[in-house]
Design a protein around this motif. Sequence first.
Motif, mmCIF file in Angstrom:
data_model
loop_
_atom_site.group_PDB
_atom_site.id
_atom_site.type_symbol
_atom_site.label_atom_id
_atom_site.label_comp_id
_atom_site.label_asym_id
_atom_site.label_seq_id
_atom_site.Cartn_x
_atom_site.Cartn_y
_atom_site.Cartn_z
ATOM 1 N N GLU A 97 -2.437 -0.615 -29.766
ATOM 2 C CA GLU A 97 -3.116 -1.909 -29.828
ATOM 3 C C GLU A 97 -3.508 -2.246 -31.265
ATOM 4 N N PHE A 98 -4.019 -1.253 -31.966
ATOM 5 C CA PHE A 98 -4.439 -1.490 -33.343
ATOM 6 C C PHE A 98 -3.245 -1.926 -34.187
ATOM 7 N N GLU A 99 -2.132 -1.271 -34.011
ATOM 8 C CA GLU A 99 -0.916 -1.623 -34.750
ATOM 9 C C GLU A 99 -0.468 -3.050 -34.421
ATOM 10 N N LYS A 100 -0.580 -3.444 -33.162
ATOM 11 C CA LYS A 100 -0.130 -4.758 -32.702
ATOM 12 C C LYS A 100 -0.991 -5.884 -33.281
ATOM 13 N N TYR A 101 -2.311 -5.682 -33.360
ATOM 14 C CA TYR A 101 -3.217 -6.762 -33.731
ATOM 15 C C TYR A 101 -3.801 -6.669 -35.142
ATOM 16 N N PHE A 102 -3.674 -5.541 -35.785
ATOM 17 C CA PHE A 102 -4.328 -5.295 -37.072
ATOM 18 C C PHE A 102 -3.998 -6.350 -38.134
ATOM 19 N N GLU A 103 -5.024 -6.755 -38.854
ATOM 20 C CA GLU A 103 -4.911 -7.645 -40.010
ATOM 21 C C GLU A 103 -5.779 -7.069 -41.119
ATOM 22 N N LYS A 104 -5.277 -7.084 -42.349
ATOM 23 C CA LYS A 104 -6.056 -6.569 -43.479
ATOM 24 C C LYS A 104 -7.249 -7.457 -43.779
ATOM 25 N N GLU A 105 -7.066 -8.755 -43.650
ATOM 26 C CA GLU A 105 -8.121 -9.723 -43.951
ATOM 27 C C GLU A 105 -8.738 -10.241 -42.658
ATOM 28 N N GLU A 106 -9.952 -10.785 -42.772
ATOM 29 C CA GLU A 106 -10.563 -11.439 -41.626
ATOM 30 C C GLU A 106 -9.668 -12.582 -41.173
ATOM 31 N N LYS A 107 -9.639 -12.812 -39.885
ATOM 32 C CA LYS A 107 -8.848 -13.906 -39.316
ATOM 33 C C LYS A 107 -9.714 -14.713 -38.367
ATOM 34 N N LEU A 108 -9.426 -16.008 -38.278
ATOM 35 C CA LEU A 108 -10.020 -16.857 -37.272
ATOM 36 C C LEU A 108 -9.094 -16.834 -36.064
ATOM 37 N N PHE A 109 -9.661 -16.852 -34.863
ATOM 38 C CA PHE A 109 -8.827 -16.972 -33.666
ATOM 39 C C PHE A 109 -9.268 -18.211 -32.897
ATOM 40 N N GLY A 110 -8.342 -18.770 -32.153
ATOM 41 C CA GLY A 110 -8.645 -19.977 -31.392
ATOM 42 C C GLY A 110 -7.393 -20.558 -30.799
ATOM 43 N N ILE A 111 -7.349 -21.893 -30.749
ATOM 44 C CA ILE A 111 -6.226 -22.568 -30.105
ATOM 45 C C ILE A 111 -5.529 -23.530 -31.059
ATOM 46 N N LEU A 112 -4.208 -23.469 -31.042
ATOM 47 C CA LEU A 112 -3.373 -24.465 -31.702
ATOM 48 C C LEU A 112 -3.028 -25.476 -30.623
ATOM 49 N N ILE A 113 -3.443 -26.722 -30.834
ATOM 50 C CA ILE A 113 -3.144 -27.781 -29.872
ATOM 51 C C ILE A 113 -1.996 -28.596 -30.453
ATOM 52 N N LYS A 114 -0.902 -28.608 -29.726
ATOM 53 C CA LYS A 114 0.290 -29.304 -30.210
ATOM 54 C C LYS A 114 0.028 -30.809 -30.271
ATOM 55 N N LYS A 115 0.597 -31.424 -31.304
ATOM 56 C CA LYS A 115 0.319 -32.839 -31.572
ATOM 57 C C LYS A 115 0.548 -33.715 -30.348
ATOM 58 N N ASP A 116 -0.405 -34.634 -30.178
ATOM 59 C CA ASP A 116 -0.367 -35.643 -29.121
ATOM 60 C C ASP A 116 -0.145 -35.054 -27.730
ATOM 61 N N SER A 117 -0.761 -33.877 -27.474
ATOM 62 C CA SER A 117 -0.646 -33.258 -26.150
ATOM 63 C C SER A 117 -1.897 -32.433 -25.867
ATOM 64 N N ASN A 118 -1.946 -31.895 -24.676
ATOM 65 C CA ASN A 118 -3.008 -30.956 -24.313
ATOM 66 C C ASN A 118 -2.491 -29.523 -24.275
ATOM 67 N N GLU A 119 -1.241 -29.320 -24.666
ATOM 68 C CA GLU A 119 -0.640 -27.993 -24.665
ATOM 69 C C GLU A 119 -1.220 -27.181 -25.818
ATOM 70 N N TYR A 120 -1.654 -25.955 -25.498
ATOM 71 C CA TYR A 120 -2.244 -25.124 -26.545
ATOM 72 C C TYR A 120 -1.705 -23.701 -26.500
ATOM 73 N N ILE A 121 -1.845 -23.028 -27.655
ATOM 74 C CA ILE A 121 -1.422 -21.638 -27.824
ATOM 75 C C ILE A 121 -2.597 -20.878 -28.416
ATOM 76 N N ILE A 122 -2.894 -19.696 -27.876
ATOM 77 C CA ILE A 122 -3.943 -18.851 -28.437
ATOM 78 C C ILE A 122 -3.352 -18.080 -29.619
ATOM 79 N N GLY A 123 -4.047 -18.136 -30.733
ATOM 80 C CA GLY A 123 -3.537 -17.452 -31.912
ATOM 81 C C GLY A 123 -4.589 -17.281 -32.979
ATOM 82 N N LYS A 124 -4.116 -16.975 -34.175
ATOM 83 C CA LYS A 124 -5.025 -16.678 -35.284
ATOM 84 C C LYS A 124 -4.509 -17.322 -36.562
ATOM 85 N N THR A 125 -5.429 -17.532 -37.492
ATOM 86 C CA THR A 125 -5.082 -18.083 -38.797
ATOM 87 C C THR A 125 -5.878 -17.352 -39.865
#
Length: 160
Positions: A97-125
């Motif tokens: 799990e650590f290998e799968k999710y690890f990031e060296k820097e802090e990351k924000l997590f949340g939802i990417l909402i595709k333009k002009d829709s309600n479709e979203y993806i859970i992810g990080k930036t």
Amino acid sequence: MNLSETINNIRASCKDYMDPDLLAFIIDDDLFMGTNNILEITEYDIEDDDSYEERLLKIHANENIFLPCGMMTFMPIINECDIFSDKDYNFHLNPEEFEKYFEKEEKLFGILIKKDSNEYIIGKTDVCSCSVDASFEELEKTDSEFYKTIEKIVKEKIIE
């Protein structure tokens, strides 16, 4: 999803990990991060007296937007991750799990909402869009407690 209410809900509770006036990020079609200074954008028929939510809805008609729901920080030596949102969480991850999710820097997590829709993806930036390679990345869905907690936090923020 009621996007206006979801924006209001996330903004009302984001002070622990994000400035409410810098909450949303524009994400281009190649998933690279654009600005998060929504109050300075004047395109998209935005009026001076439009609220933050009204501005973001006008932008969303033409752009993908990312709404952070929290921040995550990893500690490699002990395979842990701290999540900061309305509540704070601490996870000890197994090596896979650590290998799968690890990031060296802090990351924000949340939802990417595709333009002009309600479709979203859970992810990080990245925490800010200062870097040329700052981008959005979808979180790989697993049955782990870590992913399920992030998914739970995100779903609590979305207003139907």
